[in-house]
Write an enzyme that holds these catalytic residues in place. Sequence first.
Site, PDB file in Angstrom:
ATOM      1  CD  GLU A  56      -2.711   1.228   2.508  1.00  0.00           C
ATOM      2  OE1 GLU A  56      -3.491   2.194   2.632  1.00  0.00           O
ATOM      3  OE2 GLU A  56      -2.630   0.307   3.342  1.00  0.00           O
ATOM      4  CB  ILE A  59       2.206  10.556  -0.491  1.00  0.00           C
ATOM      5  CG1 ILE A  59       3.251  11.674  -0.557  1.00  0.00           C
ATOM      6  CG2 ILE A  59       0.930  10.911  -1.243  1.00  0.00           C
ATOM      7  CD1 ILE A  59       3.800  11.923  -1.949  1.00  0.00           C
ATOM      8  CD  GLN A  98      -0.849  20.766  -0.125  1.00  0.00           C
ATOM      9  OE1 GLN A  98      -1.619  21.667  -0.433  1.00  0.00           O
ATOM     10  NE2 GLN A  98      -1.123  19.915   0.850  1.00  0.00           N
ATOM     11  N   GLY A 154       5.864  19.909  -7.411  1.00  0.00           N
ATOM     12  CA  GLY A 154       6.402  18.739  -8.098  1.00  0.00           C
ATOM     13  C   GLY A 154       7.150  17.797  -7.166  1.00  0.00           C
ATOM     14  CB  ALA A 164       3.899  15.174  -3.881  1.00  0.00           C
ATOM     15  CG  ASN A 186      -8.002  14.527  -0.706  1.00  0.00           C
ATOM     16  OD1 ASN A 186      -7.724  15.460  -1.440  1.00  0.00           O
ATOM     17  ND2 ASN A 186      -7.176  14.087   0.223  1.00  0.00           N
ATOM     18  CB  ALA A 197      -5.613  13.128  -2.738  1.00  0.00           C
ATOM     19  CE1 TYR A 204      -2.008   9.740  -3.924  1.00  0.00           C
ATOM     20  CE2 TYR A 204      -4.359   9.660  -3.507  1.00  0.00           C
ATOM     21  CZ  TYR A 204      -3.069   9.852  -3.055  1.00  0.00           C
ATOM     22  OH  TYR A 204      -2.838  10.140  -1.739  1.00  0.00           O
ATOM     23  CE  LYS A 254       1.404  16.107 -12.675  1.00  0.00           C
ATOM     24  NZ  LYS A 254       1.718  17.331 -11.942  1.00  0.00           N
TER      25      LYS A 254
END
Length: 164
Positions: free
Chosen positions: A75, A78, A85, A88, A90, A118, A121, A125, A127
């Site tokens: 799993e 992050i 934020q 880039g 993350a 969310n 987020a 994910y 992307k």
Amino acid sequence: MRNEDAVYMLEWMHDPAVNSNFRFDFGSMNKEKVLAFIENSFSEETQHFAFVSESDEYLGTISLKHISQVDRNAEYAITTRVCAQGTGAAFNATFNILKYAFEELNLHRVYLNVLEENGRANAFYRKCGFVYEGQFKDHLYLRGEYKNLNWYAMSKQEWTAMYR
């Protein structure tokens, strides 16, 4: 992860806007609990890493949890400080942990779940190349109401097609 990261970890843990996206009550964390988390952040089953700025300042935590060498999956999780934020950082950290998962740990699949509400987020994910697999409706009871949980995953084959 280093003990010096604790103060920055507490920053996002005590930020109500960030904390509202999690099912766990990070707002109750204190420095001692965070230091204990850092001390126990790496094992065969769970591996937490810090990702940092060019000046080596903690920007967030990225993890592989429930690592199974039998099923060859883990799993992904992050969290990112607000100041990082949109930078880039993350995305780069995600690329690096997926590379580690598929090339070093030889995993077959990495999965995650996220609250449906969310939106930021969920978009992130997708992307990164995670594939939406479905939703558990009314799966969590948080802050007085039921919440839907979206599930995403990426296989080693999808990773190779996307990043190689």
